[in-house]
Scaffold this motif. Structure first.
Motif, PDB file in Angstrom:
ATOM      1  N   TRP A  97      42.773  50.096  40.084  1.00  0.00           N
ATOM      2  CA  TRP A  97      41.686  49.491  39.319  1.00  0.00           C
ATOM      3  C   TRP A  97      42.180  48.266  38.534  1.00  0.00           C
ATOM      4  CZ3 TRP A  97      36.663  49.243  39.101  1.00  0.00           C
ATOM      5  CH2 TRP A  97      36.063  48.701  37.970  1.00  0.00           C
ATOM      6  N   LEU A  98      43.340  48.357  37.916  1.00  0.00           N
ATOM      7  CA  LEU A  98      43.890  47.217  37.183  1.00  0.00           C
ATOM      8  C   LEU A  98      44.156  46.043  38.113  1.00  0.00           C
ATOM      9  CD1 LEU A  98      46.388  48.973  34.730  1.00  0.00           C
ATOM     10  CD2 LEU A  98      44.152  47.992  34.206  1.00  0.00           C
ATOM     11  N   PHE A  99      44.625  46.333  39.314  1.00  0.00           N
ATOM     12  CA  PHE A  99      44.838  45.272  40.300  1.00  0.00           C
ATOM     13  C   PHE A  99      43.509  44.623  40.675  1.00  0.00           C
ATOM     14  CE2 PHE A  99      44.903  43.932  44.757  1.00  0.00           C
ATOM     15  CZ  PHE A  99      45.919  42.990  44.720  1.00  0.00           C
ATOM     16  N   ALA A 100      42.467  45.452  40.827  1.00  0.00           N
ATOM     17  CA  ALA A 100      41.153  44.918  41.181  1.00  0.00           C
ATOM     18  C   ALA A 100      40.613  44.020  40.075  1.00  0.00           C
ATOM     19  CB  ALA A 100      40.182  46.060  41.465  1.00  0.00           C
ATOM     20  N   VAL A 101      40.817  44.430  38.801  1.00  0.00           N
ATOM     21  CA  VAL A 101      40.357  43.612  37.677  1.00  0.00           C
ATOM     22  C   VAL A 101      41.104  42.285  37.649  1.00  0.00           C
ATOM     23  CG1 VAL A 101      40.261  43.457  35.163  1.00  0.00           C
ATOM     24  CG2 VAL A 101      39.623  45.587  36.305  1.00  0.00           C
ATOM     25  N   THR A 102      42.407  42.344  37.833  1.00  0.00           N
ATOM     26  CA  THR A 102      43.221  41.115  37.839  1.00  0.00           C
ATOM     27  C   THR A 102      42.798  40.197  38.989  1.00  0.00           C
ATOM     28  OG1 THR A 102      45.077  42.351  36.908  1.00  0.00           O
ATOM     29  CG2 THR A 102      45.564  40.222  37.897  1.00  0.00           C
ATOM     30  N   PHE A 103      42.554  40.789  40.155  1.00  0.00           N
ATOM     31  CA  PHE A 103      42.141  40.013  41.325  1.00  0.00           C
ATOM     32  C   PHE A 103      40.787  39.352  41.070  1.00  0.00           C
ATOM     33  CE2 PHE A 103      40.290  39.658  45.626  1.00  0.00           C
ATOM     34  CZ  PHE A 103      41.287  38.904  46.233  1.00  0.00           C
ATOM     35  N   ALA A 104      39.880  40.104  40.414  1.00  0.00           N
ATOM     36  CA  ALA A 104      38.561  39.542  40.105  1.00  0.00           C
ATOM     37  C   ALA A 104      38.684  38.379  39.135  1.00  0.00           C
ATOM     38  CB  ALA A 104      37.663  40.631  39.515  1.00  0.00           C
ATOM     39  N   ALA A 105      39.580  38.509  38.165  1.00  0.00           N
ATOM     40  CA  ALA A 105      39.776  37.427  37.201  1.00  0.00           C
ATOM     41  C   ALA A 105      40.335  36.186  37.870  1.00  0.00           C
ATOM     42  CB  ALA A 105      40.705  37.893  36.091  1.00  0.00           C
ATOM     43  N   ALA A 106      41.235  36.402  38.846  1.00  0.00           N
ATOM     44  CA  ALA A 106      41.865  35.258  39.510  1.00  0.00           C
ATOM     45  C   ALA A 106      40.887  34.516  40.421  1.00  0.00           C
ATOM     46  CB  ALA A 106      43.074  35.731  40.320  1.00  0.00           C
ATOM     47  N   LEU A 107      39.983  35.261  41.061  1.00  0.00           N
ATOM     48  CA  LEU A 107      39.085  34.637  42.020  1.00  0.00           C
ATOM     49  C   LEU A 107      37.731  34.249  41.436  1.00  0.00           C
ATOM     50  CD1 LEU A 107      39.644  36.762  45.263  1.00  0.00           C
ATOM     51  CD2 LEU A 107      40.682  34.584  44.618  1.00  0.00           C
ATOM     52  N   GLY A 108      37.248  35.052  40.490  1.00  0.00           N
ATOM     53  CA  GLY A 108      35.890  34.854  40.012  1.00  0.00           C
ATOM     54  C   GLY A 108      35.754  34.090  38.721  1.00  0.00           C
ATOM     55  N   GLY A 109      36.859  33.782  38.079  1.00  0.00           N
ATOM     56  CA  GLY A 109      36.763  33.038  36.836  1.00  0.00           C
ATOM     57  C   GLY A 109      36.427  33.915  35.651  1.00  0.00           C
ATOM     58  N   ALA A 110      36.081  33.280  34.537  1.00  0.00           N
ATOM     59  CA  ALA A 110      35.885  33.971  33.265  1.00  0.00           C
ATOM     60  C   ALA A 110      34.708  34.939  33.307  1.00  0.00           C
ATOM     61  CB  ALA A 110      35.678  32.950  32.146  1.00  0.00           C
ATOM     62  N   ALA A 111      33.600  34.542  33.938  1.00  0.00           N
ATOM     63  CA  ALA A 111      32.404  35.384  33.952  1.00  0.00           C
ATOM     64  C   ALA A 111      32.676  36.715  34.639  1.00  0.00           C
ATOM     65  CB  ALA A 111      31.255  34.658  34.646  1.00  0.00           C
ATOM     66  N   LEU A 112      33.284  36.650  35.822  1.00  0.00           N
ATOM     67  CA  LEU A 112      33.580  37.871  36.559  1.00  0.00           C
ATOM     68  C   LEU A 112      34.621  38.710  35.825  1.00  0.00           C
ATOM     69  CD1 LEU A 112      32.948  39.494  39.058  1.00  0.00           C
ATOM     70  CD2 LEU A 112      34.727  38.230  40.294  1.00  0.00           C
ATOM     71  N   ALA A 127      34.254  42.518  34.592  1.00  0.00           N
ATOM     72  CA  ALA A 127      35.250  43.516  34.976  1.00  0.00           C
ATOM     73  C   ALA A 127      35.801  44.243  33.755  1.00  0.00           C
ATOM     74  CB  ALA A 127      36.385  42.855  35.755  1.00  0.00           C
ATOM     75  N   VAL A 128      35.993  43.521  32.649  1.00  0.00           N
ATOM     76  CA  VAL A 128      36.493  44.149  31.424  1.00  0.00           C
ATOM     77  C   VAL A 128      35.478  45.134  30.865  1.00  0.00           C
ATOM     78  CG1 VAL A 128      37.115  43.718  29.019  1.00  0.00           C
ATOM     79  CG2 VAL A 128      38.063  42.281  30.824  1.00  0.00           C
ATOM     80  N   ILE A 129      34.209  44.728  30.835  1.00  0.00           N
ATOM     81  CA  ILE A 129      33.156  45.626  30.346  1.00  0.00           C
ATOM     82  C   ILE A 129      33.071  46.875  31.214  1.00  0.00           C
ATOM     83  CG2 ILE A 129      30.674  45.868  29.989  1.00  0.00           C
ATOM     84  CD1 ILE A 129      30.601  42.895  29.274  1.00  0.00           C
ATOM     85  N   ALA A 130      33.145  46.663  32.538  1.00  0.00           N
ATOM     86  CA  ALA A 130      33.123  47.804  33.451  1.00  0.00           C
ATOM     87  C   ALA A 130      34.339  48.700  33.234  1.00  0.00           C
ATOM     88  CB  ALA A 130      33.072  47.313  34.897  1.00  0.00           C
TER      89      ALA A 130
END
Length: 388
Positions: free
Chosen positions: A213-228, A232-235
């Motif tokens: 899950w932490l990897f998925a959050v990091t990956f989302a931050a890297a690809l999706g920018g601040a909004a994503l 991800a943090v809220i989720a």
């Protein structure tokens, strides 16, 4: 694999019939004992075990029981802790106390001869011969002996295993005390020792899921920018709260659930079937009780510190915080003028934390039992049976 040997294999079924037919494919659970009419025996999913309940008194499924009201739950919790205080304290003395003492002794012996010298490092780049810690602190650290790495690692591993054993043993002790007869501390410690392998196995699965899950959050931050990333943090926060509620009973389930029953599934099931809100409320109250216990411990720790002292060299600490009088070099061992007093203060703090952990585990055990969580039945009709 169970060591149970049936009294007579001749003519006895190999397993309970499934609801859909007469083949022995039923899931783990309590079923009519094929050797003792009127009794129930635990079927692991692949074989019969020695666990029995006379008179068909096996617990119902987890959805068939409601939780006791909050007042009754708190009353049961603290009555049980008070009644079993001697056994719980003994468990603490034979697990966490030696683990704490070993860890403190190894830590003290490994760092007492380290010498820290003001190196006056003013460049942004670390000079040759300085590590990153020394550069950041602008000091020169000497006297460290690499031979202490293995003893420190072993002490930490010993502490980790003793901590897990204490949690499992307390959960088992409290759960078993809810239904007479209660069991002695040594039985709970033995049960905790046997439960430790599967506790570690399922715990590793939880850790792997967390890392994914932490990897998925990091990956989302890297690809999706601040909004994503914010989404991800809220989720992640919501998932963390859900996981806390669902997995709060993992320890007690690992300690008392029958072989063949997943403690992970048993823990998740406690807050299912319309009990989520009630369970969450009780866990929140447990957390508040732990905070109150921590604050209340100051009533004990303050006078103890006044009597035995902090164990620290207050003069040297004062000099270190004074830029004008700060010594050019000092030995870490010189920071402590009374190792025994410092050890008492640290151990007292750790034991208070252990008491808080024990309170959490005890409260979870009461909820787990009230919700009808699967547990090994105390053998009543098989003479050769022993508690697993």
């Amino acid at each position: 694999m169970s060591d149970f040997r049936p009294p007579d294999n001749d003519g006895a079924p190999t397993g309970p019939a499934s609801p859909a037919g007469n083949q022995p494919t039923a899931p783990p659970g309590w079923h009519p004992d094929p050797w003792q009419p009127g009794a129930m025996r635990w079927w692991s999913g692949s074989e019969w075990t020695e666990l029995t309940s006379a008179g068909g008194g096996a617990p119902g499924p987890i959805s068939s029981r409601g939780l006791s009201d909050v007042g009754e739950w708190f009353g049961t919790l603290f009555r049980t802790i008070i009644n079993r205080a001697g056994h719980i304290f003994t468990l603490l003395m034979v697990t966490l106390l030696p683990a704490n003492l070993v860890a403190l002794l190894v830590a003290w012996m490994s760092i007492r001869d380290i010498t820290i010298t003001d190196a006056n490092i003013s460049t942004e780049q670390c000079p040759t011969g300085f590590n990153e810690i020394e550069c950041a602190l602008e000091v020169d650290i000497g006297g460290w002996d690499n031979s202490w790495i293995i003893p420190i690692a072993l002490a930490l591993i010993f502490f980790f295993f003793m901590y897990l054993l204490f949690n499992l043993a307390v959960a088992h002790q409290v759960h078993e005390a809810l239904d007479e007869p209660a069991v002695p501390w040594v039985t709970s410690l033995s049960a905790a020792t046997r439960a430790l392998p599967r506790y570690l196995g399922y715990g590793l699965l939880i850790l792997v899921a967390l890392m994914v899950w932490l990897f998925a959050v990091t990956f989302a931050a890297a690809l999706g920018g601040a909004a994503l990333f914010i989404i991800a943090v809220i989720a992640s926060i919501a998932l963390a709260v859900l996981a806390w509620i669902k997995l709060s009973f993992f320890t007690v389930a690992a300690a008392v659930a029958p072989n063949g029953t997943s403690p992970l599934k048993a823990s998740i099931a406690v807050s299912s079937d319309g009990r989520f809100g009630a369970v969450a409320l009780r866990l929140f109250l447990l957390a508040l009780s732990g905070i109150a216990l921590s604050l209340g411990s100051q009533v004990i720790s303050v006078p103890v510190s006044a009597i035995v002292g902090s164990g620290l060299n207050q003069d040297l600490l004062t000099d270190l915080t004074d830029d004008d009088d700060s010594p050019a070099a000092f030995r870490v061992g010189d920071l402590v003028d009374n190792p025994a007093a410092l050890g008492i203060s640290i151990v007292l703090g750790l034991l208070v934390q252990a008491a808080g952990t024990g309170l959490q585990g005890s409260g979870a055990a009461v909820i787990y039992r009230d919700a009808g969580g699967p547990a090994r039945q105390k053998p009543t009709t098989v003479a050769a049976a022993t508690e697993l």
